[in-house]
Enzyme design. Structure first.
Site, PDB file in Angstrom:
ATOM      1  N   CYS A  13      -4.226  -3.681  -6.180  1.00  0.00           N
ATOM      2  CA  CYS A  13      -5.666  -3.938  -6.183  1.00  0.00           C
ATOM      3  C   CYS A  13      -6.477  -2.721  -5.728  1.00  0.00           C
ATOM      4  O   CYS A  13      -6.307  -2.244  -4.599  1.00  0.00           O
ATOM      5  CB  CYS A  13      -5.992  -5.126  -5.287  1.00  0.00           C
ATOM      6  SG  CYS A  13      -7.763  -5.488  -5.202  1.00  0.00           S
ATOM      7  N   VAL A  53      -8.311 -10.946  -3.286  1.00  0.00           N
ATOM      8  CA  VAL A  53      -8.194  -9.952  -2.228  1.00  0.00           C
ATOM      9  C   VAL A  53      -9.224  -8.851  -2.503  1.00  0.00           C
ATOM     10  O   VAL A  53      -9.696  -8.716  -3.633  1.00  0.00           O
ATOM     11  CB  VAL A  53      -6.767  -9.352  -2.185  1.00  0.00           C
ATOM     12  CG1 VAL A  53      -5.766 -10.398  -1.758  1.00  0.00           C
ATOM     13  CG2 VAL A  53      -6.359  -8.750  -3.528  1.00  0.00           C
ATOM     14  N   GLU A  65     -14.681  -9.911   0.164  1.00  0.00           N
ATOM     15  CA  GLU A  65     -15.428  -8.952  -0.655  1.00  0.00           C
ATOM     16  C   GLU A  65     -15.317  -7.547  -0.052  1.00  0.00           C
ATOM     17  O   GLU A  65     -15.688  -7.309   1.100  1.00  0.00           O
ATOM     18  CB  GLU A  65     -16.898  -9.341  -0.831  1.00  0.00           C
ATOM     19  CG  GLU A  65     -17.102 -10.646  -1.574  1.00  0.00           C
ATOM     20  CD  GLU A  65     -16.672 -10.575  -3.040  1.00  0.00           C
ATOM     21  OE1 GLU A  65     -16.465  -9.463  -3.560  1.00  0.00           O
ATOM     22  OE2 GLU A  65     -16.535 -11.641  -3.661  1.00  0.00           O
TER      23      GLU A  65
END
Length: 222
Positions: A13, A53, A65
């Protein structure tokens, strides 16, 4: 800052990387816990309002966030990475949003199997990076010699091209010497290097191939 921090993460991510980079820049100790987003555990769903996530556990509180997380970290842990001037700081926040739009184009390039969509996203990405080129000064970072949160936002986006460039030359950095120089400076920074696992590139390649996208079907360059 004395509360224990836990960064809830997924290994690929880019938004998690933003938080990890800021934590490293501030030398703040934290625990990192990865979750499987294809098989989200119940405890994670209970604390993540959007099922995404990153999350940052601050003692008994949970922040979600990435923008909110990095803003909190900047407000509570020196040195400040945002500029002191209110107008400049607001502009940096706007460029953070622009960085998220850049990530959106890259995501489409990674996962689409449609050639027309792929081509349109490549053009859109090149246009955005060209706009960034006109904003950059002498570097090495977005705001010159000082590393900022904008750098933490763009570094994960540029990292994707360590793998993408091995699959295809999308020419999105062509004619953009300032962006290319910025990309190289960010890649060399320890906080950026250490924001991902050692085999990140291999994991990203496997992810692309699993998606059976246009990029994922291309052979690696020799």
């Amino acid at each position: 800052m004395t509360k224990n921090l836990t960064l809830i993460s997924f290994d690929l991510c880019p938004y998690v990387q933003r938080a990890a980079i800021v934590l490293a820049e501030k030398n703040v100790p934290f625990e990192r816990v990865d979750v499987d987003l294809e098989n989200k555990p119940e405890w994670f769903l209970n604390i993540s309002p959007r099922g995404k996530v990153p999350l940052l556990k601050v003692g008994d509180d949970v922040l979600f966030e990435s923008a909110a997380i990095v803003e909190y970290l900047d407000e509570t842990n020196p040195p400040a990475l945002h500029p002191a001037n209110p107008v400049t700081r607001a502009r940096h926040r706007a460029w953070m949003e622009f960085g998220s739009a850049v990530l959106g184009d890259i995501w489409t390039l990674e996962v689409t199997a449609d050639q027309a969509t792929f081509n349109a996203s490549r053009v859109a990405l090149k246009e955005k990076l060209s706009r960034v080129e006109s904003e950059l000064g002498d570097g090495p970072y977005f705001a010159g010699k000082d590393f900022s949160i904008v750098d933490a936002v763009f570094a994960p986006a540029f990292r994707y091209f360590e793998v993408i460039d091995r699959l295809a030359d999308l020419e999105v950095f062509d004619g953009l010497p300032k962006v290319q120089k910025w990309r190289e400076a960010l890649a060399a920074r320890p906080s950026v290097k250490n924001a991902v696992v050692a085999d990140y590139n291999d994991r990203l390649l496997r992810f692309l191939q699993k998606k059976n996208s246009i990029l994922g079907r291309l052979p690696l360059a020799a």
